[in-house]
Enzyme design. Structure first.
Site, PDB file in Angstrom:
ATOM      1  N   LYS A   1       0.811  -1.225   0.000  1.00  0.00           N
ATOM      2  CA  LYS A   1       0.000   0.000   0.000  1.00  0.00           C
ATOM      3  C   LYS A   1       0.843   1.275   0.000  1.00  0.00           C
ATOM      4  CE  LYS A   1      -4.401  -1.792   1.372  1.00  0.00           C
ATOM      5  NZ  LYS A   1      -5.426  -1.998   2.396  1.00  0.00           N
TER       6      LYS A   1
ATOM      7  N   ARG B   1      -3.463  -9.770   5.360  1.00  0.00           N
ATOM      8  CA  ARG B   1      -3.917  -9.944   3.979  1.00  0.00           C
ATOM      9  C   ARG B   1      -2.798  -9.478   3.065  1.00  0.00           C
ATOM     10  NH1 ARG B   1      -6.118  -6.654   0.161  1.00  0.00           N
ATOM     11  NH2 ARG B   1      -7.684  -7.542  -1.241  1.00  0.00           N
TER      12      ARG B   1
HETATM   13  C1  7PM Z   1      -5.159  -0.238  -4.859  1.00  0.00           C
HETATM   14  C2  7PM Z   1      -5.117   0.173  -3.524  1.00  0.00           C
HETATM   15  C3  7PM Z   1      -5.543  -1.498  -5.195  1.00  0.00           C
HETATM   16  C4  7PM Z   1      -5.523  -0.694  -2.542  1.00  0.00           C
HETATM   17  C5  7PM Z   1      -5.924  -2.378  -4.195  1.00  0.00           C
HETATM   18  C6  7PM Z   1      -5.940  -1.961  -2.869  1.00  0.00           C
HETATM   19  C7  7PM Z   1      -8.091  -4.338   1.999  1.00  0.00           C
HETATM   20  C8  7PM Z   1      -9.144  -5.120   1.551  1.00  0.00           C
HETATM   21  C9  7PM Z   1      -8.228  -4.079  -0.143  1.00  0.00           C
HETATM   22  C10 7PM Z   1      -7.784  -4.289   3.406  1.00  0.00           C
HETATM   23  C11 7PM Z   1      -9.598  -5.825   3.704  1.00  0.00           C
HETATM   24  C12 7PM Z   1      -5.354  -4.045  -1.870  1.00  0.00           C
HETATM   25  C13 7PM Z   1      -6.296  -2.881  -1.785  1.00  0.00           C
HETATM   26  N1  7PM Z   1      -7.525  -3.721   0.925  1.00  0.00           N
HETATM   27  N2  7PM Z   1      -9.888  -5.866   2.380  1.00  0.00           N
HETATM   28  N3  7PM Z   1      -9.217  -4.944   0.197  1.00  0.00           N
HETATM   29  N4  7PM Z   1      -8.576  -5.052   4.206  1.00  0.00           N
HETATM   30  N5  7PM Z   1     -10.327  -6.536   4.575  1.00  0.00           N
HETATM   31  O1  7PM Z   1      -4.197  -3.854  -1.437  1.00  0.00           O
HETATM   32  O2  7PM Z   1      -6.896  -3.581   3.882  1.00  0.00           O
HETATM   33  O3  7PM Z   1      -5.697  -5.098  -2.401  1.00  0.00           O
HETATM   34  S1  7PM Z   1      -7.972  -3.487  -1.769  1.00  0.00           S
END
Ligand code: 7PM
Length: 265
Positions: free
Chosen positions: A220, A254
């Site tokens: 991130k 995750r």
């Molecule tokens: C761009 C920025 C693309 C952020 C994708 C993301 C989370 C999640 C995501 C989290 C839970 C990623 C994120 N982040 N579900 N879905 N917790 N529970 O890194 O922090 O995939 S999307």
């Protein structure tokens, strides 16, 4: 603590790794579904081999700033992947905020609903309550399209804690047992770098709600801010972030990079 999720009872006395499985057509494909499904399943199997305890399957409707995926398209992406993985032996999580996707995914064999909207969409609470699925309730300020525009908090830790306490109460009142719920402060979802770092430093305040915490920091932008590196150069920072999260009390991380995370933990 035990996390009751679908067909599984996950023992959280040791940290668990949730591997991210993105089901999105690559730019070279002709949009044909078969190739996308096959690639996602192959990637998921690789993550299980690397030691993933949970697979988080997403059709990309919840990515910050992403163009929304229509319901039918999201179903076409994620359902065949869940069907293909339902016997791999680890809990399958569906990453969606859409109640119709939750319902179809649970019917297809999903064990966990990972909802960045914390079951605030109409019928979401009822659908999860009527199942045996576990659920991740995540904090987000604003909506995915606009949440990073100008996030403001008086006290970010208190805001996140109060929100999660409210959603926990709503879930329990709908009939979802506490043993089926994990909480997530939602790193990067309507938060600036300072907000994200403050949350990580005060994770114990959120943990005081008494439920297991799921943390997503993998690749991130907050990590990019700290180390000054682009998204494909954030492996080491991501591993450090998972280790720090677990040392501060997280039960589930995750991540994209399962093998190095498992080794480090
Ligand atoms: C761009 C920025 C693309 C952020 C994708 C993301 C989370 C999640 C995501 C989290 C839970 C990623 C994120 N982040 N579900 N879905 N917790 N529970 O890194 O922090 O995939 S999307």
């Amino acid at each position: 603590m035990i996390f009751n999720c679908g067909k599984f009872q996950l023992d959280l006395s040791q940290p668990r790794v949730m591997g991210i499985v993105n089901v999105t057509p690559d730019s070279f494909s002709d949009g044909g579904k078969f190739n996308t499904t096959e690639k996602a399943i192959e990637h998921a199997l690789q993550l299980v081999e690397e030691g993933a305890d949970i697979l988080d399957i997403g059709g990309e409707s919840t990515r910050p700033g992403a163009t929304p995926v229509p319901l039918d398209e999201e179903l076409n992406r994620v359902i065949p992947v869940i069907e293909g993985l339902r016997h791999v032996g680890v809990p399958l999580s569906i990453d969606t905020y859409k109640p119709q996707v939750m319902q179809a995914a649970i019917a297809a064999g999903a064990d966990i609903v990972n909802d960045v909207c914390a079951l605030r969409e109409p019928q979401a609470l009822e659908i999860v309550a009527a199942s045996q699925a576990g659920v991740c309730l995540m904090h987000m300020q604003g909506r995915p399209q606009t949440m990073q525009a100008n996030p403001e908090y008086d006290d970010v830790v208190k805001a996140v804690k109060d929100f999660l306490a409210e959603r926990l109460m709503a879930a329990e009142q709908a009939g979802i047992d506490r043993s089926r719920i994990v909480l997530d402060p939602g790193f990067g979802f309507g938060k600036r770098t300072a907000h994200n770092l403050s949350l990580l430093n005060h994770l114990n305040d959120i943990q005081a709600l008494g439920l297991p915490l799921l943390i997503g920091l993998s690749r991130k932008s907050v990590l990019g801010q700290v180390v000054g590196l682009s998204v494909d150069e954030r492996l080491h920072a991501s591993i450090a972030a998972s280790v720090i999260s677990v040392m501060k009390g997280a039960s589930i991380v995750r991540v994209h990079d399962v093998k190095p995370t498992v080794d480090a933990l």
